[in-house]
Design a protein around this motif. Structure first.
Motif, PDB file in Angstrom:
ATOM      1  N   ASN A  25     -27.754 -56.403 -26.111  1.00  0.00           N
ATOM      2  CA  ASN A  25     -29.225 -55.481 -26.649  1.00  0.00           C
ATOM      3  C   ASN A  25     -30.226 -54.880 -26.478  1.00  0.00           C
ATOM      4  N   GLN A  26     -31.218 -56.596 -26.483  1.00  0.00           N
ATOM      5  CA  GLN A  26     -32.246 -57.336 -26.239  1.00  0.00           C
ATOM      6  C   GLN A  26     -32.566 -56.131 -24.122  1.00  0.00           C
ATOM      7  N   ALA A  27     -31.555 -56.875 -23.120  1.00  0.00           N
ATOM      8  CA  ALA A  27     -31.528 -56.644 -21.972  1.00  0.00           C
ATOM      9  C   ALA A  27     -31.421 -54.755 -22.049  1.00  0.00           C
ATOM     10  N   LYS A  28     -30.424 -54.657 -23.206  1.00  0.00           N
ATOM     11  CA  LYS A  28     -30.501 -53.299 -22.917  1.00  0.00           C
ATOM     12  C   LYS A  28     -31.145 -52.350 -23.125  1.00  0.00           C
ATOM     13  N   ALA A  29     -32.298 -52.817 -24.310  1.00  0.00           N
ATOM     14  CA  ALA A  29     -33.496 -51.901 -24.337  1.00  0.00           C
ATOM     15  C   ALA A  29     -34.419 -51.806 -23.537  1.00  0.00           C
ATOM     16  N   CYS A  30     -34.547 -53.043 -23.148  1.00  0.00           N
ATOM     17  CA  CYS A  30     -35.988 -53.318 -22.128  1.00  0.00           C
ATOM     18  C   CYS A  30     -35.126 -52.552 -20.460  1.00  0.00           C
ATOM     19  N   LEU A  31     -34.241 -52.227 -20.344  1.00  0.00           N
ATOM     20  CA  LEU A  31     -33.597 -51.563 -19.004  1.00  0.00           C
ATOM     21  C   LEU A  31     -33.368 -50.200 -19.680  1.00  0.00           C
ATOM     22  N   ASP A  32     -33.428 -49.260 -20.591  1.00  0.00           N
ATOM     23  CA  ASP A  32     -34.234 -48.060 -21.327  1.00  0.00           C
ATOM     24  C   ASP A  32     -35.293 -47.581 -21.124  1.00  0.00           C
ATOM     25  N   LYS A  33     -36.017 -48.857 -21.542  1.00  0.00           N
ATOM     26  CA  LYS A  33     -37.488 -48.684 -21.361  1.00  0.00           C
ATOM     27  C   LYS A  33     -37.386 -48.770 -20.545  1.00  0.00           C
ATOM     28  N   ASN A 128     -37.468 -64.544 -20.515  1.00  0.00           N
ATOM     29  CA  ASN A 128     -38.478 -64.831 -19.659  1.00  0.00           C
ATOM     30  C   ASN A 128     -38.795 -64.955 -18.472  1.00  0.00           C
ATOM     31  N   LYS A 129     -39.415 -65.215 -17.951  1.00  0.00           N
ATOM     32  CA  LYS A 129     -39.383 -65.404 -16.244  1.00  0.00           C
ATOM     33  C   LYS A 129     -40.934 -65.294 -16.086  1.00  0.00           C
ATOM     34  N   SER A 130     -41.730 -65.913 -15.973  1.00  0.00           N
ATOM     35  CA  SER A 130     -43.366 -65.330 -15.572  1.00  0.00           C
ATOM     36  C   SER A 130     -44.005 -64.297 -15.299  1.00  0.00           C
ATOM     37  N   GLY A 131     -43.711 -64.867 -17.286  1.00  0.00           N
ATOM     38  CA  GLY A 131     -44.545 -63.775 -17.226  1.00  0.00           C
ATOM     39  C   GLY A 131     -43.732 -62.459 -17.689  1.00  0.00           C
ATOM     40  N   ALA A 132     -42.226 -62.441 -16.989  1.00  0.00           N
ATOM     41  CA  ALA A 132     -42.082 -60.481 -16.475  1.00  0.00           C
ATOM     42  C   ALA A 132     -40.822 -60.660 -17.342  1.00  0.00           C
ATOM     43  N   TYR A 133     -40.038 -59.798 -17.161  1.00  0.00           N
ATOM     44  CA  TYR A 133     -38.303 -60.214 -17.779  1.00  0.00           C
ATOM     45  C   TYR A 133     -37.071 -60.351 -16.811  1.00  0.00           C
ATOM     46  N   SER A 134     -36.600 -60.965 -16.834  1.00  0.00           N
ATOM     47  CA  SER A 134     -35.441 -60.792 -16.055  1.00  0.00           C
ATOM     48  C   SER A 134     -34.154 -60.699 -16.709  1.00  0.00           C
ATOM     49  N   ILE A 135     -33.285 -59.479 -16.027  1.00  0.00           N
ATOM     50  CA  ILE A 135     -32.323 -59.268 -16.673  1.00  0.00           C
ATOM     51  C   ILE A 135     -31.072 -59.269 -15.489  1.00  0.00           C
ATOM     52  N   HIS A 136     -30.101 -60.245 -16.565  1.00  0.00           N
ATOM     53  CA  HIS A 136     -28.720 -59.928 -15.422  1.00  0.00           C
ATOM     54  C   HIS A 136     -27.855 -59.427 -15.820  1.00  0.00           C
ATOM     55  N   ALA A 149     -26.052 -58.377 -10.346  1.00  0.00           N
ATOM     56  CA  ALA A 149     -27.737 -58.138  -9.358  1.00  0.00           C
ATOM     57  C   ALA A 149     -28.862 -58.713 -10.749  1.00  0.00           C
ATOM     58  N   TYR A 150     -29.768 -59.304 -10.377  1.00  0.00           N
ATOM     59  CA  TYR A 150     -30.838 -59.693 -11.291  1.00  0.00           C
ATOM     60  C   TYR A 150     -32.391 -58.164 -11.114  1.00  0.00           C
ATOM     61  N   ILE A 151     -32.810 -58.426 -11.975  1.00  0.00           N
ATOM     62  CA  ILE A 151     -33.979 -58.008 -12.135  1.00  0.00           C
ATOM     63  C   ILE A 151     -34.315 -57.612 -12.848  1.00  0.00           C
ATOM     64  N   THR A 152     -36.342 -57.483 -12.395  1.00  0.00           N
ATOM     65  CA  THR A 152     -37.148 -58.376 -12.620  1.00  0.00           C
ATOM     66  C   THR A 152     -37.833 -56.955 -13.145  1.00  0.00           C
ATOM     67  N   VAL A 153     -38.607 -57.448 -14.896  1.00  0.00           N
ATOM     68  CA  VAL A 153     -38.976 -55.831 -14.950  1.00  0.00           C
ATOM     69  C   VAL A 153     -40.553 -56.525 -15.661  1.00  0.00           C
ATOM     70  N   SER A 154     -41.760 -56.641 -15.518  1.00  0.00           N
ATOM     71  CA  SER A 154     -42.551 -56.630 -16.028  1.00  0.00           C
ATOM     72  C   SER A 154     -43.393 -56.311 -17.564  1.00  0.00           C
ATOM     73  N   LYS A 155     -44.241 -57.233 -18.137  1.00  0.00           N
ATOM     74  CA  LYS A 155     -43.956 -56.778 -19.854  1.00  0.00           C
ATOM     75  C   LYS A 155     -44.727 -55.124 -20.236  1.00  0.00           C
ATOM     76  N   ASN A 156     -44.889 -54.190 -19.394  1.00  0.00           N
ATOM     77  CA  ASN A 156     -45.262 -53.265 -19.327  1.00  0.00           C
ATOM     78  C   ASN A 156     -43.857 -52.510 -19.296  1.00  0.00           C
ATOM     79  N   TYR A 157     -42.535 -52.972 -18.793  1.00  0.00           N
ATOM     80  CA  TYR A 157     -41.893 -51.905 -18.087  1.00  0.00           C
ATOM     81  C   TYR A 157     -41.722 -51.420 -16.912  1.00  0.00           C
ATOM     82  N   GLN A 158     -42.515 -52.078 -16.157  1.00  0.00           N
ATOM     83  CA  GLN A 158     -43.033 -51.686 -14.671  1.00  0.00           C
ATOM     84  C   GLN A 158     -41.425 -52.419 -13.632  1.00  0.00           C
TER      85      GLN A 158
END
Length: 204
Positions: A25-33, A128-136, A149-158
């Protein structure tokens, strides 16, 4: 004693499933944002670097995105996609191929297309990966074009990076210099006037 043993086993399984569900759910919320930053704006522009599988080289360019539409430009190629039809201009041959791209083809040139796929057919986990989010992302159907896939998103969801597996090969796409824009819809459709001498080949 056996009843106590099975009770502890049940509680352990329940706790594991609960943690997995929460992480999903946390991963989905991150990708939603991250997706909403593109979907709720007039569009974005960004710079990308695409590393081809097996060390076959790389290419860099710019991409403009508005919802499912995009136009991507590299020194060799320009690709327009208006949500349905794709036009691919190849500078070396002065040709434009018109097609209806597959899911895999859209993913190769539009990294944000991946960010609309996670809602169906994928299990998700996040760390968490080097100050970013890593979603698998992992496909529940292993025969899907994009299996992992692995998606890396910054803390401000970029969006920062995508590493995706198609077949048994991995492709890496790095994203930088993201800017919000108010993009007109007509830039996502090929205009013959921009390449008047090009031979247009309809492959649909």
């Amino acid at each position: 004693m056996k009843k106590i043993k099975y009770l502890f086993l049940f509680l352990a399984i329940f706790a594991t499933n609960s943690i997995f569900s929460q992480n999903n759910n946390q991963a989905k919320a991150c990708l939603d944002k991250a997706t909403s930053l593109v979907a709720n704006q007039g569009g974005i522009t960004a710079h990308f670097t695409l590393s081809l599988p097996g060390g076959a080289g790389s290419t860099s360019g710019t991409i403009s995105i508005k919802g499912s539409k995009f136009v991507a430009t590299t020194p060799q190629t320009t690709i327009w996609f208006n949500g349905t039809t794709q036009w691919t201009y190849m500078k070396a041959t002065d040709e434009v191929n018109v097609s209806t791209p597959t899911e895999a083809q859209r993913l190769t040139m539009n990294p944000y297309a991946l960010m609309t796929m996670y809602r169906q057919g994928y299990s998700l986990s996040m760390s968490n990966k080097s100050g970013a989010y890593s979603i698998h992302m992992k496909a529940t159907n292993p025969k899907r074009n994009l299996s992992e896939a692995y998606i890396t998103v910054s803390k401000n969801y970029q969006l920062q990076n995508i590493k995706m597996k198609q077949g048994n090969k991995w492709t890496n796409i790095s994203i930088s210099r993201i800017q919000s824009k108010n993009l007109p819809d007509n830039i996502f459709t090929f205009n013959k006037k921009s390449h008047p001498s090009a031979d247009v080949i309809d492959l649909r």
